[in-house]
Write a protein that holds these residues in place. Sequence first.
Motif, PDB file in Angstrom:
ATOM      1  N   UNK A  35      55.182  40.185  58.888  1.00  0.00           N
ATOM      2  CA  UNK A  35      56.444  39.565  58.481  1.00  0.00           C
ATOM      3  C   UNK A  35      56.217  38.095  58.132  1.00  0.00           C
ATOM      4  N   UNK A  36      55.456  37.421  59.000  1.00  0.00           N
ATOM      5  CA  UNK A  36      55.175  35.996  58.791  1.00  0.00           C
ATOM      6  C   UNK A  36      54.497  35.773  57.433  1.00  0.00           C
ATOM      7  N   UNK A  37      53.493  36.597  57.149  1.00  0.00           N
ATOM      8  CA  UNK A  37      52.717  36.425  55.911  1.00  0.00           C
ATOM      9  C   UNK A  37      53.581  36.706  54.682  1.00  0.00           C
ATOM     10  N   UNK A  38      54.392  37.770  54.737  1.00  0.00           N
ATOM     11  CA  UNK A  38      55.212  38.104  53.571  1.00  0.00           C
ATOM     12  C   UNK A  38      56.261  37.012  53.338  1.00  0.00           C
ATOM     13  N   UNK A  39      56.841  36.485  54.426  1.00  0.00           N
ATOM     14  CA  UNK A  39      57.823  35.404  54.275  1.00  0.00           C
ATOM     15  C   UNK A  39      57.181  34.180  53.638  1.00  0.00           C
ATOM     16  N   UNK A  40      55.999  33.817  54.149  1.00  0.00           N
ATOM     17  CA  UNK A  40      55.284  32.651  53.617  1.00  0.00           C
ATOM     18  C   UNK A  40      54.999  32.840  52.121  1.00  0.00           C
ATOM     19  N   UNK A  42      56.549  34.827  50.082  1.00  0.00           N
ATOM     20  CA  UNK A  42      57.805  34.886  49.349  1.00  0.00           C
ATOM     21  C   UNK A  42      58.346  33.500  49.034  1.00  0.00           C
ATOM     22  N   UNK A  43      58.239  32.587  50.005  1.00  0.00           N
ATOM     23  CA  UNK A  43      58.730  31.222  49.818  1.00  0.00           C
ATOM     24  C   UNK A  43      57.990  30.552  48.660  1.00  0.00           C
ATOM     25  N   UNK A  44      56.699  30.875  48.522  1.00  0.00           N
ATOM     26  CA  UNK A  44      55.908  30.265  47.450  1.00  0.00           C
ATOM     27  C   UNK A  44      56.088  31.014  46.125  1.00  0.00           C
ATOM     28  N   UNK A  45      55.956  32.344  46.187  1.00  0.00           N
ATOM     29  CA  UNK A  45      55.822  33.119  44.952  1.00  0.00           C
ATOM     30  C   UNK A  45      57.151  33.418  44.273  1.00  0.00           C
ATOM     31  N   UNK A  46      58.213  33.600  45.050  1.00  0.00           N
ATOM     32  CA  UNK A  46      59.471  34.004  44.418  1.00  0.00           C
ATOM     33  C   UNK A  46      60.035  32.915  43.491  1.00  0.00           C
ATOM     34  N   UNK A  92      43.121  32.861  65.728  1.00  0.00           N
ATOM     35  CA  UNK A  92      42.966  33.157  64.310  1.00  0.00           C
ATOM     36  C   UNK A  92      44.297  33.318  63.574  1.00  0.00           C
ATOM     37  N   UNK A  93      45.410  32.984  64.205  1.00  0.00           N
ATOM     38  CA  UNK A  93      46.704  33.240  63.566  1.00  0.00           C
ATOM     39  C   UNK A  93      46.851  32.503  62.240  1.00  0.00           C
ATOM     40  N   UNK A  94      46.465  31.196  62.221  1.00  0.00           N
ATOM     41  CA  UNK A  94      46.658  30.400  61.009  1.00  0.00           C
ATOM     42  C   UNK A  94      45.869  30.930  59.805  1.00  0.00           C
ATOM     43  N   UNK A  95      44.518  31.044  59.910  1.00  0.00           N
ATOM     44  CA  UNK A  95      43.795  31.537  58.734  1.00  0.00           C
ATOM     45  C   UNK A  95      44.213  32.946  58.343  1.00  0.00           C
ATOM     46  N   UNK A  96      44.474  33.785  59.338  1.00  0.00           N
ATOM     47  CA  UNK A  96      44.866  35.155  59.006  1.00  0.00           C
ATOM     48  C   UNK A  96      46.172  35.167  58.240  1.00  0.00           C
ATOM     49  N   UNK A  97      47.143  34.381  58.712  1.00  0.00           N
ATOM     50  CA  UNK A  97      48.432  34.367  58.033  1.00  0.00           C
ATOM     51  C   UNK A  97      48.276  33.827  56.624  1.00  0.00           C
ATOM     52  N   UNK A  98      47.441  32.786  56.473  1.00  0.00           N
ATOM     53  CA  UNK A  98      47.237  32.219  55.143  1.00  0.00           C
ATOM     54  C   UNK A  98      46.620  33.262  54.212  1.00  0.00           C
ATOM     55  N   UNK A  99      45.568  33.937  54.698  1.00  0.00           N
ATOM     56  CA  UNK A  99      44.903  34.930  53.840  1.00  0.00           C
ATOM     57  C   UNK A  99      45.857  36.062  53.496  1.00  0.00           C
ATOM     58  N   UNK A 100      46.572  36.548  54.503  1.00  0.00           N
ATOM     59  CA  UNK A 100      47.496  37.647  54.238  1.00  0.00           C
ATOM     60  C   UNK A 100      48.549  37.204  53.224  1.00  0.00           C
ATOM     61  N   UNK A 101      49.000  35.954  53.350  1.00  0.00           N
ATOM     62  CA  UNK A 101      50.004  35.442  52.419  1.00  0.00           C
ATOM     63  C   UNK A 101      49.405  35.338  51.011  1.00  0.00           C
ATOM     64  N   UNK A 102      48.142  34.881  50.942  1.00  0.00           N
ATOM     65  CA  UNK A 102      47.479  34.763  49.641  1.00  0.00           C
ATOM     66  C   UNK A 102      47.440  36.120  48.941  1.00  0.00           C
ATOM     67  N   UNK A 158      54.168  43.814  50.990  1.00  0.00           N
ATOM     68  CA  UNK A 158      54.258  44.140  52.406  1.00  0.00           C
ATOM     69  C   UNK A 158      53.228  45.208  52.786  1.00  0.00           C
ATOM     70  N   UNK A 159      53.101  46.216  51.930  1.00  0.00           N
ATOM     71  CA  UNK A 159      52.125  47.274  52.220  1.00  0.00           C
ATOM     72  C   UNK A 159      50.721  46.719  52.281  1.00  0.00           C
ATOM     73  N   UNK A 160      50.416  45.860  51.306  1.00  0.00           N
ATOM     74  CA  UNK A 160      49.082  45.277  51.265  1.00  0.00           C
ATOM     75  C   UNK A 160      48.815  44.450  52.525  1.00  0.00           C
ATOM     76  N   UNK A 161      49.835  43.712  52.954  1.00  0.00           N
ATOM     77  CA  UNK A 161      49.668  42.873  54.140  1.00  0.00           C
ATOM     78  C   UNK A 161      49.472  43.733  55.388  1.00  0.00           C
ATOM     79  N   UNK A 162      50.266  44.785  55.528  1.00  0.00           N
ATOM     80  CA  UNK A 162      50.113  45.649  56.704  1.00  0.00           C
ATOM     81  C   UNK A 162      48.715  46.254  56.731  1.00  0.00           C
TER      82      UNK A 162
END
Lengths: 229, 219
Positions: A35-40, A42-46, A92-102, A158-162
């Motif tokens: 959820x965190x990654x998709x929100x992040x 979304x804020x950038x990409x939308x 590892x929360x920060x890098x993981x969230x960043x990568x998932x968001x990327x 979302x699927x890709x992130x999961x």
Amino acid sequence: MSFVLAALAWIADPAHWPGPGGIGTRLTQHLWYSVLAVLLAGVIALPLGLWIGHTGRGRGVAIGISGALRALPSLGLLTFLAVALGVGIDGALLPSTIVLAVLAVPPILAGAYAGVEAIDPDVVDGARAVGMSERQIVTGVEMPLAAPMILGGFRSATLQVIATATIAAYLGLGGLGRLILDGLPVRDYSRMLAGAVLVTVLALLVDGLLTLLQRRLTTAGVRASIGAD
Amino acid sequence: MRWALANAGQIWSLAVNHVVIAVPPIILSLLLSVPLGWWAHRHPAVRRVLLAGSGFLYALPSLPLFVILPVLLGTRILDPVNVVVALTLYGIALMVRTAAEAFDAVDGTVRESAVAVGHSPTQRFWRVDLPLAGPPLLAGLRVVSASTLSLVSVGALIGVQSLGYFFTDGYTRSFVTEIAVGIIGTVLLAVVFDVLLVLGGRVLLPWVRATDTRTGASG
């Protein structure tokens, strides 16, 4: 097939659910990171996608970046950021969230600009003619009309992130991937398969829910016009 | 850079392994998706089932699939065949919709003219539908190629040798250079494959010189 039954029995065993390494915690972590990654993302990409679609500027750049991001191996990106940001085994929360968001950026971006671009230019001109401001056109005309494709973009993101959050378990991040990776060195196939089954079911469930949401959030008029095509 | 030069032999052999694992799924996805897409294009009921099925396949995360497949196939977990089968499934999942839409997009009047000049259904497929569906099929194949090359490295987590080894090894040693070499290597392979596909497309589809710039937008 006995392996599958063993995995299902492993999942059904109430002893495997509670505790910090239990299925309950892993499931919650997995959902939370996703959820965190998709929100992040979304804020950038939308907004970026809407802007590209609205102005028609930067399309080539967006396609190029999306293509390049697709070719970047997620496991490589993940380990690279983890080491480069100097994050230890447990934080590892920060890098993981960043990568998932990327990873989630390209589908959201593509859904947004392709959705806006597909709108009949006459409709946008019409909105302009009745005196709507550019901002009103984006929020009141383009976003609702592009909603199915925007939401479709969010769905594949979302699927890709999961799916990728499973790999992120390798960095010491929690989540369902841990069950697979913890089972691997000790050859505990029941646990690995249990993890695999749980991630798969989670992905399919979320996909189903988002599909329903995509239908619900599409306004009746847009649904009718899609049906008429 | 110095590290890369010192380990050129290992980089080369892992890159070769990477390619060996990536090529069969890319070819198989094309060979299987074209008839499936054609079938879906002809029958709306088949289409619904296939598109739902490919959505389902695409929703399966890769690492779990690598773990589940040995059980279903009776292979050992370290067998690269698992990775090849899994990546072929993903390739088909990505490609079937593109193939069906590529056949849909063939102009109906062209098709009718082919029938009018006496083409049999088989001739029409090979001489009209397939050539005209070529450009979108190629665009789909380029996406499959890039995503396959990137996914091969996940196999490193279960011990299948590829450039992904540099990610797991570099991570355990906290050595950024090694990870960077793996990333650059993978991206380079993706670029080389893409160029080869585009060149192959020029040779096989000489009539589409004025390439449609929109084909890159999908997905």
